[in-house]
Scaffold this active site. Structure first.
Site, PDB file in Angstrom:
ATOM      1  N   LYS A  60     -10.181  -0.043  10.507  1.00 29.66           N
ATOM      2  CA  LYS A  60     -10.439  -1.266   9.735  1.00 29.66           C
ATOM      3  C   LYS A  60     -10.817  -2.414  10.670  1.00 29.66           C
ATOM      4  O   LYS A  60     -11.130  -3.518  10.241  1.00 29.66           O
ATOM      5  CB  LYS A  60      -9.194  -1.679   8.954  1.00 29.66           C
ATOM      6  CG  LYS A  60      -8.586  -0.537   8.179  1.00 29.66           C
ATOM      7  CD  LYS A  60      -8.088  -0.913   6.834  1.00 29.66           C
ATOM      8  CE  LYS A  60      -7.288   0.234   6.276  1.00 29.66           C
ATOM      9  NZ  LYS A  60      -7.517   0.491   4.868  1.00 29.66           N
ATOM     10  N   HIS A 101       0.862  -1.186   0.000  1.00 30.84           N
ATOM     11  CA  HIS A 101       0.000   0.000   0.000  1.00 30.84           C
ATOM     12  C   HIS A 101       0.901   1.239   0.000  1.00 30.84           C
ATOM     13  O   HIS A 101       2.009   1.192   0.514  1.00 30.84           O
ATOM     14  CB  HIS A 101      -0.840  -0.070   1.279  1.00 30.84           C
ATOM     15  CG  HIS A 101      -1.884   0.987   1.435  1.00 30.84           C
ATOM     16  ND1 HIS A 101      -1.612   2.264   1.863  1.00 30.84           N
ATOM     17  CD2 HIS A 101      -3.232   0.945   1.234  1.00 30.84           C
ATOM     18  CE1 HIS A 101      -2.750   2.962   1.934  1.00 30.84           C
ATOM     19  NE2 HIS A 101      -3.744   2.182   1.551  1.00 30.84           N
ATOM     20  N   CYS A 128      -4.907   2.672  -3.437  1.00 30.53           N
ATOM     21  CA  CYS A 128      -3.646   3.142  -2.846  1.00 30.53           C
ATOM     22  C   CYS A 128      -2.537   2.124  -3.019  1.00 30.53           C
ATOM     23  O   CYS A 128      -1.733   1.903  -2.104  1.00 30.53           O
ATOM     24  CB  CYS A 128      -3.818   3.470  -1.366  1.00 30.53           C
ATOM     25  SG  CYS A 128      -4.993   4.782  -1.083  1.00 30.53           S
ATOM     26  N   ASP A 173       3.255  -4.276   7.740  1.00 31.28           N
ATOM     27  CA  ASP A 173       2.016  -3.525   7.587  1.00 31.28           C
ATOM     28  C   ASP A 173       0.868  -4.506   7.810  1.00 31.28           C
ATOM     29  O   ASP A 173       0.524  -5.285   6.922  1.00 31.28           O
ATOM     30  CB  ASP A 173       1.960  -2.917   6.186  1.00 31.28           C
ATOM     31  CG  ASP A 173       0.626  -2.209   5.938  1.00 31.28           C
ATOM     32  OD1 ASP A 173      -0.264  -2.283   6.797  1.00 31.28           O
ATOM     33  OD2 ASP A 173       0.500  -1.595   4.869  1.00 31.28           O
ATOM     34  N   GLN A 232      -4.472  -4.853   7.168  1.00 34.90           N
ATOM     35  CA  GLN A 232      -5.532  -5.759   6.733  1.00 34.90           C
ATOM     36  C   GLN A 232      -5.545  -7.045   7.551  1.00 34.90           C
ATOM     37  O   GLN A 232      -6.592  -7.675   7.705  1.00 34.90           O
ATOM     38  CB  GLN A 232      -5.350  -6.114   5.247  1.00 34.90           C
ATOM     39  CG  GLN A 232      -5.525  -4.942   4.290  1.00 34.90           C
ATOM     40  CD  GLN A 232      -6.938  -4.402   4.255  1.00 34.90           C
ATOM     41  OE1 GLN A 232      -7.899  -5.108   4.540  1.00 34.90           O
ATOM     42  NE2 GLN A 232      -7.069  -3.131   3.915  1.00 34.90           N
TER      43      GLN A 232
END
Ligand SMILES: Cc1ncc(COP(=O)(O)O)c(C=O)c1O
Ligand SMILES: Cc1ncc(COP(=O)(O)O)c(C=O)c1O
Lengths: 161, 413, 413, 161
Positions: free
Chosen positions: C228, C126, C370, C202, C205
């Site tokens: 999220k 991302h 993104c 990261d 998600q």
């Protein structure tokens, strides 16, 4: 004002009004160490004279609230003339007294840094210091009570090097 | 009870937390300079976002994403209008005033300041307008010059020309969060401009308390927070002139702030989004918009008049009741100060004052108020601070006086 | 209707926005990968802060300040536990995942990387995990190396050793927000460690979709966002090993992050507060804590099972119904991917797909998500993306299929 | 689907399916300029051949949604062979068509950059372009419609230098 009486026991106010061992010591031989409470600006300065594993003398200066100043005063009285090993135990015992609620405030589950839990501190006599126990009901003030002890720990660590 | 410019009783009814009791006593909230309470209208605006129109902004073409985006950008426009910005795009949403100032330090200052360049700050500054410059000084070797204070904690401008001589930036608070001192920003900005320096204003305390017009100030950067403005925490704003924002390099990198990204580099988005990397605080922006609507409806002139009257009343009754035993910092007259009263009470430490006051349901701050250079200047480690919002009235000040009497009794036993 | 691991009907009742209608149709929210909707429990937790215990944190000694502080720090502990952190102080609250990664770039990387040092990223990243490194590259002359992809958008690790050779850092997503690809973080982290590189994950998600244990991953830094994760926007977290956080220089300067400030310099506070300058997002932290409580009660294993089943169902019905006209990106099997399905539909642009779907009350994302380096790799300017949360069921997927049929009709007129 | 029919007028779908003036022009004499919609990744590339104050030729490439591609195509047809001055007026007129809602989305009060308000554009004939008017009901899509025009503006600015 029952909560307040719990926090401000008579002996605490006495140490606050007439702090023991105020002053300075020549550096060296004494070791000077200072600490701040970042949240309120309270300041504790300790002069520690350690000789042959004994805290032969201690003086305190700095400024702060009744709890931090009383705790500093009571601590100075409790450690003066004591072997460093005994002082170390006292530090752990005092922090254990404060720890449950401190770690609650910190949001950790009691496992954050304090190693008091695993040690048997049942035999340690805190004497007057137990008057500070009321502080645990006022979590924000715990840091006031422990400040002097953290500074002391740092000072002993530094003199041990 | 209240004889101020506002219908305080009606306003109080808008703030749910004021119905709370602490140990059987009504909550008397006198810490608005630290963070203000929120009216129902702000809570409702945020709740409505979550219940009806929550989605990420600027990204989806579907209905609720479009609604969320429209609400978010409408909030920006409200905030822009509230502080007199020429255009909505001159408002960059940040987490708080602190991040707004750090944005200036990381983007504008690092692109423009060279070793040896000087920044002029005042001794009134909050840590938010001190530490970013200390960090930059350590990194870049810039110089920090300090505007000294008068005996009543106004800025001592007698040496201003020399301080500004050759300086790259002036960073100054519009109102002290400790002494309440109101600074003549327009005058200082003009002097700084004349000396060729950029002007950064910390308006964190001023925006909630008085009419602010950033265009009239003729500053370059103005930082403020929502949470002192009756809005939620988690969002604040940097106002800056559009040309400046356009010329500045980006600060944080990520989604939203780009026009294009390849494996080799990126192009930045238009302002203000260039400075808003990642998912923003969406409901909070909307809440900030609702907060400025609420204040607009009251009128900032009325808010200022209210703060002034309440401050004058507080100064009067505190002096009447306690005389020399209570030492108030800052300008003597309420015209030159905002709704903040910091004091020493006998030799009783602020923590102890605040603790006993809490027993009476009264919330006052004790400590250094994130202004340690100022505390050193005052020669004290901490003060007790009472500060006022639109929901405070004379009864609250009277309650403080009563509590201080108890403090006195308690510690003189 | 649902045959997944969760009682979705009951869960749906917890989300007020799902009772909303769009143009007379029920809202079918399939954009959780962009931002998730919030359960009542999260909204209540935040509302309670504002109505009962709102005050600035870490500052006041009065009752509501103490309550606010306790709630705020308890939220940190909940988040820490939720991701398997050893201690609460290993969690730094940030605005979002983007800021968490920028914190690593500004603090750790600027203190540790020299010109010529290499950072290894994957082509799945991302922008949040790309642009901060582009900025650093421009500033410092570091090198960025890219882990390539296989034909089904997994990481192609055939050349990993060479890529990691001499690298200072590996930055990798735990799950792609475009293709859903799940990355074997523990394996990559071990390889990076063996090569002497630090590891940044990261997990934006991954944290909402599967059990995450940062300690088991043996990474150095893990970034994720609350919004999220069924929590509010405006808050996120960086997890990092305590020793690393302690050694790192501060990022933003201001209140809260200091131990002392003078006109000459400052001392930093303990971690995590050293990295939390200014007033934080207080109610939002509490909301994030409530969100992880909510997910904990469901159980992250059940959440993962639900995501997998729903994804498998979606892949099956989309292929059954549209065959080759619909091209899905990412691994073919639902075991290797999270609840994200990105696709091309005929030669109809994603914007147009999403626009027509919206007419049916269906929220799907259209765009580059993104992740422009990845889009270039896929050779497409945009995809349509459906992504699933705990509140989605097979009926939602069926609604998407029905909408795609309408899209087809509309654009083939 | 009445809202949708408003957005996707037949003439728009026609330009989308059969875009006019697709291709490239040799650079120089043509000038190449490109632009992105940062939010969705749509891309418009223009080749402009400007001679003696006339847009003598134009070609377009890039990729995007029906609205951005139709708008690009319609724009290319509208400006080809027109004097630059007339094209400038057309740009302003088109942006005025889109502006109320664009500025609403931007959150500004109509005063943000668009100077169309103060100019008399009543006489400008937009022709087919008026079919794009339905876009204003879909604020997010306005940027799709205006992308090509912003790129055109940039191209003219650059050739004017
Ligand atoms: C994989 C990934 N990383 C980072 C981000 C950025 O998250 P945020 O916008 O909350 O900072 C996202 C979300 O858009 C994401 O999906
Ligand atoms: C004058 C002043 N500047 C800056 C700040 C920092 O504001 P925030 O914590 O919202 O970033 C404050 C509030 O504490 C303040 O009073």
């Amino acid at each position: 004002m029952s909560g307040l009486q719990d926090l401000y026991r008579e002996i605490i106010l006495d140490h606050y009004r007439a702090p023991r061992n105020r002053g300075e010591l020549p550096v060296p031989p004494a070791h000077k160490v200072e600490g701040f409470n970042p949240l309120c600006g309270d300041e504790v300065i300790l002069y520690l004279e350690v000789e042959d594993g004994m805290v032969v003398d201690v003086r305190t200066s700095g400024q702060g609230c009744s709890i931090s100043q009383a705790s500093t005063s009571m601590m100075s009285a409790a450690i003066k003339g004591k072997p460093v090993a005994e002082v170390a135990t006292l530090i752990r015992a005092f922090k254990a007294l404060m720890s449950i609620h401190e770690s609650k405030l910190e949001g950790a589950d009691g496992s954050d840094g304090s190693d008091a839990g695993g040690t048997d501190l049942a035999g340690v006599r805190l004497g007057d210091l137990e008057a500070l126990q009321g502080v645990v009901k006022f979590p924000v003030r715990i840091k006031c009570a422990t400040l002097a002890w953290n500074v002391l720990q740092q000072g002993l660590d530094e003199t041990a090097v | 009870m209240s004889t101020t410019a506002l219908d305080v009783a009606r306003i109080q009814a808008d703030f749910p937390i004021l119905r709370r009791e602490v140990r059987g006593r009504r909550l008397v909230y006198l810490d608005s300079a630290s963070s203000a309470q929120k009216p129902q209208a702000v809570l409702d605006a945020m709740d409505r976002v979550y219940r009806e129109s929550y989605a990420n902004v600027h990204r989806g073409v579907y209905t609720i994403a479009e609604e969320a985006t429209t609400l978010f950008e409408a909030a920006r426009a409200k905030v822009a209008r509230f502080v007199g910005a020429r255009e909505a795009r001159e408002i960059v949403f940040t987490r708080n005033a602190t991040e707004a100032i750090n944005l200036v330090a990381y983007s504008w200052a690092r692109a423009n300041l060279r070793p040896g360049d000087a920044i002029v700050l005042s001794l009134l500054e909050h840590h938010a307008n001190v530490v970013p410059w200390h960090i930059l000084r350590e990194e870049r070797g810039i110089e920090i010059r300090w505007i000294p204070l008068t005996a009543d904690q106004r800025l001592d401008l007698s040496d201003l020309d020399r301080l500004l001589d050759g300086a790259a930036m002036l960073g100054v608070t519009a109102m002290s969060n400790v002494t309440g001192t109101i600074v003549d920003v327009a005058r200082l900005a003009a002097a700084a401009r004349a000396a060729g320096a950029h002007v950064l204003v910390d308006a964190c305390q001023a925006v909630p308390q008085m009419p602010v017009d950033v265009t009239a100030w003729d500053a370059d950067f103005v930082a403020f927070s929502s949470h002192k403005l009756l809005g939620p925490a988690g969002i604040g704003a940097l106002w800056a002139r559009a040309e400046l924002l356009e010329a500045m390099p980006p600060f944080m990198g990520g989604g939203e702030m780009i026009r294009d990204v390849t494996t080799d580099g990126f192009l930045t988005n238009d302002i203000p989004w260039k400075f808003e990397a990642g998912t923003p605080a969406i409901a909070e922006a909307v809440g900030m918009g609702a907060a400025v609507d609420y204040l607009d409806a009251i009128g900032m002139d009325a808010v200022r008049a209210h703060e002034r009257e309440l401050t004058r009343y507080a100064l009067d009754v505190l002096t009447d009741r306690f005389g020399d035993r209570l030492r108030v910092f800052g300008p003597a007259g309420a015209d030159d100060r905002g709704g903040v009263v910091s004091f020493l009470f006998d030799d009783i430490h602020a923590h102890d004052v605040s603790q006993v006051a809490d027993e009476e349901g009264i919330c006052v701050r004790a400590g250094h108020h994130c202004a340690k250079p100022l505390m050193r200047e005052l020669g004290v480690p901490a003060t007790t601070r009472a500060s006022f919002g639109v929901y405070n009235d004379r009864a609250d000040v009277d309650a403080l006086v009563a509590a201080l009497t108890k403090v006195e009794d308690f510690f003189s036993i």
